[in-house]
Design an enzyme around this catalytic site. Structure first.
Site, PDB file in Angstrom:
ATOM      1  N   VAL A 118      56.077 -54.935  -8.782  1.00  0.00           N
ATOM      2  CA  VAL A 118      56.762 -55.717  -9.803  1.00  0.00           C
ATOM      3  C   VAL A 118      57.102 -55.442 -11.187  1.00  0.00           C
ATOM      4  O   VAL A 118      56.140 -54.533 -11.593  1.00  0.00           O
ATOM      5  CB  VAL A 118      55.899 -57.152  -9.985  1.00  0.00           C
ATOM      6  CG1 VAL A 118      56.275 -58.104 -10.816  1.00  0.00           C
ATOM      7  CG2 VAL A 118      55.348 -57.798  -8.405  1.00  0.00           C
ATOM      8  N   CYS A 119      58.209 -55.576 -11.569  1.00  0.00           N
ATOM      9  CA  CYS A 119      58.398 -55.198 -13.122  1.00  0.00           C
ATOM     10  C   CYS A 119      58.039 -53.623 -12.962  1.00  0.00           C
ATOM     11  O   CYS A 119      58.661 -53.008 -12.229  1.00  0.00           O
ATOM     12  CB  CYS A 119      57.371 -55.855 -14.133  1.00  0.00           C
ATOM     13  SG  CYS A 119      57.940 -55.939 -15.776  1.00  0.00           S
TER      14      CYS A 119
END
Length: 227
Positions: free
Chosen positions: A98-99
């Site tokens: 994520v991210c």
């Protein structure tokens, strides 16, 4: 099903707890929060979370997930963490992030030749690692699944649950969480925000993005030197 999320100092809390909340609702899933030891870990905003397993104790994971956050820069040069990720990725069904967690995977050599997402302000850095940057909220490429910035972690996790266990379960989890986004303002992405706002935000973030870019350049150069 063993699902593990890396819990490291100075991570962005929602990068971890968003997908963890989704995965915890999957029947038969065991969610692990993983770090080098079991001491409380302070996130970027000083919230403390306690790991449930250490690197040494962690079982082979079906899903390996790496969140992002400012602490990501340190991990890109932390050989103990990178070695753990490589070892787990070798046996995992899904290797995910994520991210800016995708930059950690890239530093471990786990995204070379793959398409991947990242936070929009650091997306271009993936290209340093021979990763194809994709400005999408969730990106699937074979068994690599990457989410965009912060809130995209929920979308990523629901999309992965649908792939693993079927859309019906993913829809049920989405409903159980009352996940029905209706943000108070349009423009939560560079695609929808006013150009002047995007430019202003890039300028404000540059003092933070520049050190991250320097780390990415250094690590990528080191990987090329070893190949």
């Amino acid at each position: 099903m063993n699902i593990g999320l890396l819990l490291f100092p100075k991570l962005t809390l929602l990068d971890l707890v968003g997908p963890a909340e989704v995965f915890a609702r999957v029947p038969g899933a065991k969610v692990h929060l993983i770090w080098k030891n079991r001491d409380p870990v302070a996130t970027v905003n000083a919230h403390e979370m306690r790991p449930t397993v250490t690197f040494a104790e962690c079982p082979q994971l079906d899903v390996l997930c790496v969140p992002g956050g400012p602490g990501q820069m340190d991990l890109m040069e932390d050989e103990a963490t990178l070695a753990f990720l490589r070892a787990q990725a070798a046996g995992a069904k899904w290797v995910t992030s994520v991210c800016t967690g995708s930059l950690i995977l890239a530093a471990a050599g786990l995204l070379t030749g793959y398409r991947a997402a990242c936070h929009w302000a650091s997306l271009d850095q993936l290209a340093l690692f021979d990763v194809v940057p994709v400005a999408e909220r969730v990106v699937f490429d074979r068994n690599r699944v990457t989410g965009g910035g912060v809130t995209a972690g929920i979308d990523f996790a629901l999309s992965l649950v649908a792939k693993m266990r079927g859309e019906e379960l993913a829809r049920a989890i989405q409903l159980s969480m009352e996940y029905d986004p209706a943000p108070p303002f349009p423009g939560g992405s560079p695609k929808s925000a006013a150009p002047e706002l995007v430019a202003d935000m890039r300028q404000r973030m540059e003092p933070f993005i520049a050190p991250r870019r320097a780390v990415s350049e250094r690590v990528a150069a080191g990987l090329r030197g070893r190949s």
